[in-house]
Design a protein around this motif. Structure first.
Motif, PDB file in Angstrom:
ATOM      1  N   PRO A  19      17.146  13.269  23.513  1.00 20.56           N
ATOM      2  CA  PRO A  19      17.582  14.441  24.278  1.00 20.56           C
ATOM      3  C   PRO A  19      17.085  15.744  23.637  1.00 20.56           C
ATOM      4  CG  PRO A  19      19.396  12.909  23.914  1.00 20.56           C
ATOM      5  CD  PRO A  19      18.269  12.439  23.054  1.00 20.56           C
ATOM      6  N   ARG A  20      16.746  16.703  24.474  1.00 26.54           N
ATOM      7  CA  ARG A  20      16.308  18.002  23.965  1.00 26.54           C
ATOM      8  C   ARG A  20      16.602  19.080  25.006  1.00 26.54           C
ATOM      9  NH1 ARG A  20      10.937  19.834  25.173  1.00 26.54           N
ATOM     10  NH2 ARG A  20       9.860  18.550  26.720  1.00 26.54           N
ATOM     11  N   ARG A  21      16.383  20.335  24.626  1.00 25.50           N
ATOM     12  CA  ARG A  21      16.651  21.466  25.513  1.00 25.50           C
ATOM     13  C   ARG A  21      15.382  22.293  25.670  1.00 25.50           C
ATOM     14  NH1 ARG A  21      22.258  21.984  26.060  1.00 25.50           N
ATOM     15  NH2 ARG A  21      23.384  20.597  24.643  1.00 25.50           N
ATOM     16  N   VAL A  22      15.139  22.740  26.897  1.00 26.32           N
ATOM     17  CA  VAL A  22      13.941  23.517  27.230  1.00 26.32           C
ATOM     18  C   VAL A  22      14.370  24.884  27.738  1.00 26.32           C
ATOM     19  CG1 VAL A  22      11.909  23.628  28.732  1.00 26.32           C
ATOM     20  CG2 VAL A  22      12.639  21.431  27.787  1.00 26.32           C
ATOM     21  N   PRO A  23      13.806  25.971  27.200  1.00 26.31           N
ATOM     22  CA  PRO A  23      14.193  27.323  27.648  1.00 26.31           C
ATOM     23  C   PRO A  23      13.983  27.510  29.152  1.00 26.31           C
ATOM     24  CG  PRO A  23      12.915  27.445  25.626  1.00 26.31           C
ATOM     25  CD  PRO A  23      12.838  26.017  26.085  1.00 26.31           C
ATOM     26  N   LEU A  24      14.949  28.142  29.780  1.00 27.97           N
ATOM     27  CA  LEU A  24      14.901  28.415  31.214  1.00 27.97           C
ATOM     28  C   LEU A  24      14.314  29.809  31.410  1.00 27.97           C
ATOM     29  CD1 LEU A  24      15.665  27.355  34.024  1.00 27.97           C
ATOM     30  CD2 LEU A  24      17.934  28.323  33.691  1.00 27.97           C
ATOM     31  N   THR A  25      13.010  29.881  31.633  1.00 28.86           N
ATOM     32  CA  THR A  25      12.317  31.167  31.753  1.00 28.86           C
ATOM     33  C   THR A  25      12.425  31.706  33.178  1.00 28.86           C
ATOM     34  OG1 THR A  25      10.223  30.111  32.312  1.00 28.86           O
ATOM     35  CG2 THR A  25      10.688  30.462  29.972  1.00 28.86           C
TER      36      THR A  25
END
Length: 393
Positions: free
Chosen positions: A266-272
């Motif tokens: 699991p990981r998190r990706v910036p919401l641009t």
């Protein structure tokens, strides 16, 4: 009637008036032939299992096997019964049997959905059509080599197919499905795989963007595929990370996308901002939790390959693979000066070493930066001053 020496002459004369009866051989105790009043005759074998109870097995029909052949088979069956085994050993598993167990007991339990899909494709398209009907003991190096050579125009896929077959045979021996022996794939030399990295330039980004805008108006699965491609280009995510993204994973408060399943966990990706605009343009379907919805009710879009092939053809980018969207994201990040550790986090690489495949791009970016700095300093440092000739440009 006592035991008789069973041979073709005596068996032809054996008859019963009603029902059936077994006549036993005088030379091999436990070898007999069951004779029916209809004239049907079947060879049988009988012995006592450990513990003393008798057990009987059928050898074969009199008309289909010779007496001597039946006698040899009877000896084998009697020995198996006395050792507590079934009279007739189970049929040897085939490659298809092994594939079924491998997928169910190993791959589906231990691997991610994307890997399961990839292995099933290799099995269904290449391995099983070629080798599925062969017994495991029949498969040798020549079969593995032929499978590999048959995919020579797709070297990466050829290597993956033989690698999968090799892992299957390793487990087959561990499971006792085939006797321990050299793996038939062991000596198959793999094809050299060349890096196929492809990066979009500014003009190609614009061309692809126009095609995506035009295709979006088609609606349905194509519109979902267009949204998926845009998200891949803007986030650098892997294909299945986007296709398996749920609306619940879009956390606008924290400003991130939560990737539940990825190659590295699991990981998190910036919401641009651009990603926000793409998400805002996707119509949410009631009862469907998936961001990239498929044509089936409540299901995600399973694959975008066919849609991607059409999109890239329209954009004149026939050599562009879907995974190159990820490479292009890394290239753009390097071009604006981001370091490899940062890019490793953005791409979800477990270690920076994986990101070093882009090191040559970082070197190009550094050279360009040094050139700009040098030009800036040189414009002041290397000019002609009062009383001096300076340096020639």
């Amino acid at each position: 009637m006592g035991a008789v020496k069973l041979n073709r002459r005596t068996i032809d004369r054996l008859t019963v008036e009603r029902g059936n009866r077994v006549f036993w051989d005088s030379e091999l105790p436990g070898f007999g032939i069951r004779v029916h009043s209809t004239g049907h005759k079947v060879y049988v074998a009988q012995a006592r299992i450990p513990g003393g109870l008798p057990k009987r097995g059928v050898i074969g029909r009199y008309a289909e096997i010779t007496t001597e052949g039946a006698r040899r088979k009877a000896g084998e069956m009697i020995d198996r019964i006395r050792r507590g085994l079934d009279p007739v050993p189970p049929p040897e598993p085939t490659v298809a049997d092994l594939a079924g167990r491998y997928m169910t007991a190993h791959v589906e339990v231990n691997c991610r959905p994307g890997t399961v899909e990839q292995y099933r494709s290799l099995l269904d398209l290449h391995i099983l059509p070629e080798l599925g009907g062969l017994r495991l003991s029949e498969v040798n190096r020549s079969h593995a080599s032929a499978l590999h050579y048959g995919l020579r125009d797709k070297p990466n896929r050829a290597n993956h197919a033989v690698g999968l077959l090799s892992r299957m045979f390793n487990l087959a021996m561990a499971w006792g499905m085939t006797p321990a022996r050299p793996n038939p794939c062991r000596s198959v030399k793999r094809y050299r795989q060349r890096d196929c990295e492809r990066f979009l330039n500014e003009e190609e980004y614009a061309r692809l963007g126009r095609v995506l805008s035009e295709a979006e108006s088609e609606g349905g699965p194509m519109a979902s595929a267009v949204a998926a491609v845009r998200l891949l280009l803007l986030t650098g995510c892997r294909r299945n990370e986007i296709l398996r993204l749920r609306w619940d994973d879009v956390d606008r408060t924290a400003g991130e996308l939560r990737i539940r399943e990825s190659k590295t966990g699991p990981r998190r990706v910036p919401l641009t901002g651009p990603v926000e605009r793409v998400l805002a343009g996707i119509a949410r379907i009631e009862g469907n939790p998936w961001v990239i919805a498929g044509p089936l009710r409540g299901e995600p879009l399973k694959s975008i390959n066919s849609y991607w092939y059409r999109l890239r053809e329209r954009a004149g980018l026939d050599d562009l693979r879907l995974h190159d969207c990820r490479h292009s994201f890394a290239s753009q990040a390097l071009a604006i000066g981001e370091g490899l550790p940062t890019i490793a986090r953005l791409l979800g690489h477990k270690t920076v070493m994986t990101t070093y495949r882009y090191a040559h791009l970082a070197e190009d970016s550094e050279k360009a930066s040094v050139a700009r700095v040098g030009d800036s300093i040189g414009s002041d440092l290397l000019t002609t001053g009062p009383g001096g000739d300076g340096l020639a440009a």
